[in-house]
Scaffold this motif. Structure first.
Motif, PDB file in Angstrom:
ATOM      1  N   TRP A  10       0.739  -1.219   0.097  1.00 50.91           N
ATOM      2  CA  TRP A  10      -0.217  -0.028  -0.024  1.00 50.91           C
ATOM      3  C   TRP A  10       0.992   1.305   0.003  1.00 50.91           C
ATOM      4  O   TRP A  10       0.522   2.078  -0.736  1.00 50.91           O
ATOM      5  CB  TRP A  10      -0.774   0.094   1.080  1.00 50.91           C
ATOM      6  N   VAL A  11       1.751   1.320   0.816  1.00 52.87           N
ATOM      7  CA  VAL A  11       2.684   2.470   0.776  1.00 52.87           C
ATOM      8  C   VAL A  11       3.401   2.663  -0.456  1.00 52.87           C
ATOM      9  O   VAL A  11       3.830   3.821  -0.798  1.00 52.87           O
ATOM     10  CB  VAL A  11       3.553   2.456   2.140  1.00 52.87           C
ATOM     11  N   THR A  22       6.292   4.867   5.866  1.00 55.59           N
ATOM     12  CA  THR A  22       6.985   3.782   5.094  1.00 55.59           C
ATOM     13  C   THR A  22       7.954   3.414   5.977  1.00 55.59           C
ATOM     14  O   THR A  22       8.364   2.285   6.296  1.00 55.59           O
ATOM     15  CB  THR A  22       7.389   4.662   3.981  1.00 55.59           C
ATOM     16  N   ARG A  44       1.231   3.987  -3.070  1.00 52.37           N
ATOM     17  CA  ARG A  44       0.816   5.425  -2.764  1.00 52.37           C
ATOM     18  C   ARG A  44       1.807   6.482  -2.207  1.00 52.37           C
ATOM     19  O   ARG A  44       1.611   7.274  -1.463  1.00 52.37           O
ATOM     20  CB  ARG A  44      -0.428   5.449  -1.857  1.00 52.37           C
ATOM     21  N   ARG A  45       3.172   6.084  -2.482  1.00 52.45           N
ATOM     22  CA  ARG A  45       4.071   6.609  -2.280  1.00 52.45           C
ATOM     23  C   ARG A  45       4.210   8.131  -2.460  1.00 52.45           C
ATOM     24  O   ARG A  45       4.991   8.918  -1.653  1.00 52.45           O
ATOM     25  CB  ARG A  45       5.638   6.085  -2.740  1.00 52.45           C
ATOM     26  N   ALA A  73       1.696   7.785   3.198  1.00 52.88           N
ATOM     27  CA  ALA A  73       2.716   6.985   2.630  1.00 52.88           C
ATOM     28  C   ALA A  73       4.004   7.317   3.248  1.00 52.88           C
ATOM     29  O   ALA A  73       4.768   6.298   3.593  1.00 52.88           O
ATOM     30  CB  ALA A  73       2.590   6.610   1.375  1.00 52.88           C
TER      31      ALA A  73
END
Length: 185
Positions: free
Chosen positions: A153-154, A167, A157-158, A163
């Motif tokens: 997910w991170v 992270t 969606r960085r 995110a």
């Protein structure tokens, strides 16, 4: 959800071994997260392979697998004088019932209050539905899977502030979880 009669037309994605840990997981491939060191990536891939095998072995019998929320985080639970309401069902799909517990507990692993939170959740769950011990034995595997899902997910969606903030915390926490998982399972 266990008592709901699903219409023939109803379709949702699956938070199964492929949806969480396969080649094209629903929330993205943690393996592509560029902040992972080679050592972390190797560790996480070993944990993924072990979790995937355990989930396949556990199976998808109706008493353990069905329609779940799949994102039961504190931000998705509203508490008021009228009771508790769960919101944000866009990730709702088919998966192991205890995946919702793993989702709720993941960010608390290693914290002093984890055991109390775990016991309260299990006690509350058992007031409305049976929860056999052999199902609970799968919680470490589902926690591991949820951790890997969160890393995917991170990655996907960085560019978002959340995110970016989460992270390093997730990489550290999920790597520690993977070390323990591989040692104990």
């Amino acid at each position: 959800a266990a008592e709901w009669k699903r219409p023939d037309f109803f379709e949702r994605h699956s938070w199964d071994e492929d949806g969480m840990l396969g080649e094209s997981p629903l929330w993205g491939r943690f393996q592509e997260l560029d902040r992972l060191s080679e050592k972390q990536l190797s560790l996480l891939c070993k944990a993924r392979d072990k979790a995937r095998a355990k989930l396949e072995e556990f199976g998808k019998a109706p008493e353990r697998y069905g329609l779940i929320h799949a994102d039961l985080m504190p931000d998705n639970i509203l508490v008021s004088g009228e009771g508790v309401r769960v919101i944000d069902f866009d990730d709702c799909g088919f998966g192991w019932n205890l995946y919702d517990l793993a989702t709720a507990l993941l960010l608390h692993v290693g914290q002093g209050h984890y055991d109390a939170l775990y016991r309260a959740w299990v006690e509350g769950y058992r007031t409305v539905r049976e929860l056999p011990e052999d199902h609970l034995e799968m919680l470490p595997t589902l926690l591991m899977a949820r951790g890997l899902v969160a890393l995917g997910w991170v990655h996907t969606r960085r560019e978002t502030p959340l995110a970016q903030l989460a992270t390093e915390f997730l990489i550290s926490g999920v790597s520690k979880l993977a070390e323990e998982y591989l040692r104990s399972m």
